[in-house]
Write an enzyme that holds these catalytic residues in place. Structure first.
Site, PDB file in Angstrom:
ATOM      1  N   GLY A   1      -4.971  -2.236   3.906  1.00  0.00           N
ATOM      2  CA  GLY A   1      -4.291  -3.535   3.973  1.00  0.00           C
ATOM      3  C   GLY A   1      -5.227  -4.620   4.476  1.00  0.00           C
ATOM      4  O   GLY A   1      -5.264  -5.736   3.940  1.00  0.00           O
TER       5      GLY A   1
ATOM      6  N   VAL B   1       0.873  -1.169   0.000  1.00  0.00           N
ATOM      7  CA  VAL B   1       0.000   0.000   0.000  1.00  0.00           C
ATOM      8  C   VAL B   1       0.912   1.221   0.000  1.00  0.00           C
ATOM      9  O   VAL B   1       1.832   1.322   0.820  1.00  0.00           O
ATOM     10  CB  VAL B   1      -0.924   0.007   1.250  1.00  0.00           C
ATOM     11  CG1 VAL B   1      -1.774   1.272   1.283  1.00  0.00           C
ATOM     12  CG2 VAL B   1      -1.792  -1.244   1.289  1.00  0.00           C
TER      13      VAL B   1
ATOM     14  N   TYR C   1      -0.238  -7.617  11.311  1.00  0.00           N
ATOM     15  CA  TYR C   1      -0.631  -9.001  11.036  1.00  0.00           C
ATOM     16  C   TYR C   1      -1.059  -9.715  12.320  1.00  0.00           C
ATOM     17  O   TYR C   1      -2.013 -10.489  12.320  1.00  0.00           O
ATOM     18  CB  TYR C   1       0.499  -9.765  10.363  1.00  0.00           C
ATOM     19  CG  TYR C   1       0.841  -9.239   8.974  1.00  0.00           C
ATOM     20  CD1 TYR C   1      -0.154  -8.826   8.089  1.00  0.00           C
ATOM     21  CD2 TYR C   1       2.161  -9.150   8.558  1.00  0.00           C
ATOM     22  CE1 TYR C   1       0.156  -8.344   6.838  1.00  0.00           C
ATOM     23  CE2 TYR C   1       2.476  -8.675   7.287  1.00  0.00           C
ATOM     24  CZ  TYR C   1       1.475  -8.267   6.435  1.00  0.00           C
ATOM     25  OH  TYR C   1       1.777  -7.793   5.192  1.00  0.00           O
TER      26      TYR C   1
END
Length: 158
Positions: free
Chosen positions: A97, A87, A131
């Site tokens: 994302g 991104v 994440y």
């Protein structure tokens, strides 16, 4: 801002290569990029070895993801391997994302894949934290091995 996601088309070759180079620059690996539009065309659009999605805001390309299928012997199912997710800097931190990963998760479920996997550089703390927030689990007990170029030729020759 609303992001629209679409699959890349052959007309996007220069854009895909541009995104690859921007990601490589971010990762301090630009010197390792040997991809060309011709190689990308052959492998993505002609031989369909990978797929690419493009994210756009107000018609302006601002993100991409390149992925392909792998296979888990333990699950007995294919998986989605995310090679690259990028991104542009000015669009980071706005949920794009996560939207891309959600889009990929829907592809994986629709295709009856067992999982999504990717690598992240150890120094990329912002990505690692992101994440983990979405529930991804680091596979710290695994070591990645790679054979390339001359070593690949030596291995092939036994």
């Amino acid at each position: 801002m609303d992001m629209k996601l679409r699959f890349a088309e052959k007309k996007d070759l220069s854009l895909v290569l541009q995104f690859i180079k921007e990601l490589a620059t971010y990762e301090n690996l630009l010197q390792d990029v040997t991809a060309t539009e011709e190689l990308l065309d052959k492998n993505i659009f002609q031989e369909k070895k990978a797929e690419v999605i493009i994210g756009e805001v107000d018609g302006v390309p601002m993100a991409f993801a390149l992925f392909f299928s792998n296979f888990s012997t333990f699950l007995g199912k294919p998986g989605l391997y995310l090679e690259d997710l990028y991104v542009k800097e000015e669009y980071r931190g706005q949920g794009f994302g996560k939207q891309i990963l959600s889009f990929l998760a829907n592809i994986a479920l629709k295709r009856e894949y067992g999982r999504i996997e990717w690598w992240v550089l150890d120094w990329n703390t912002p990505s690692i934290e992101f994440y983990k927030q979405i529930g991804a689990i680091p596979m710290d007990e695994w070591t990645v091995f790679r054979v390339t170029e001359d070593k690949l030729k030596l291995l092939a020759n036994g």
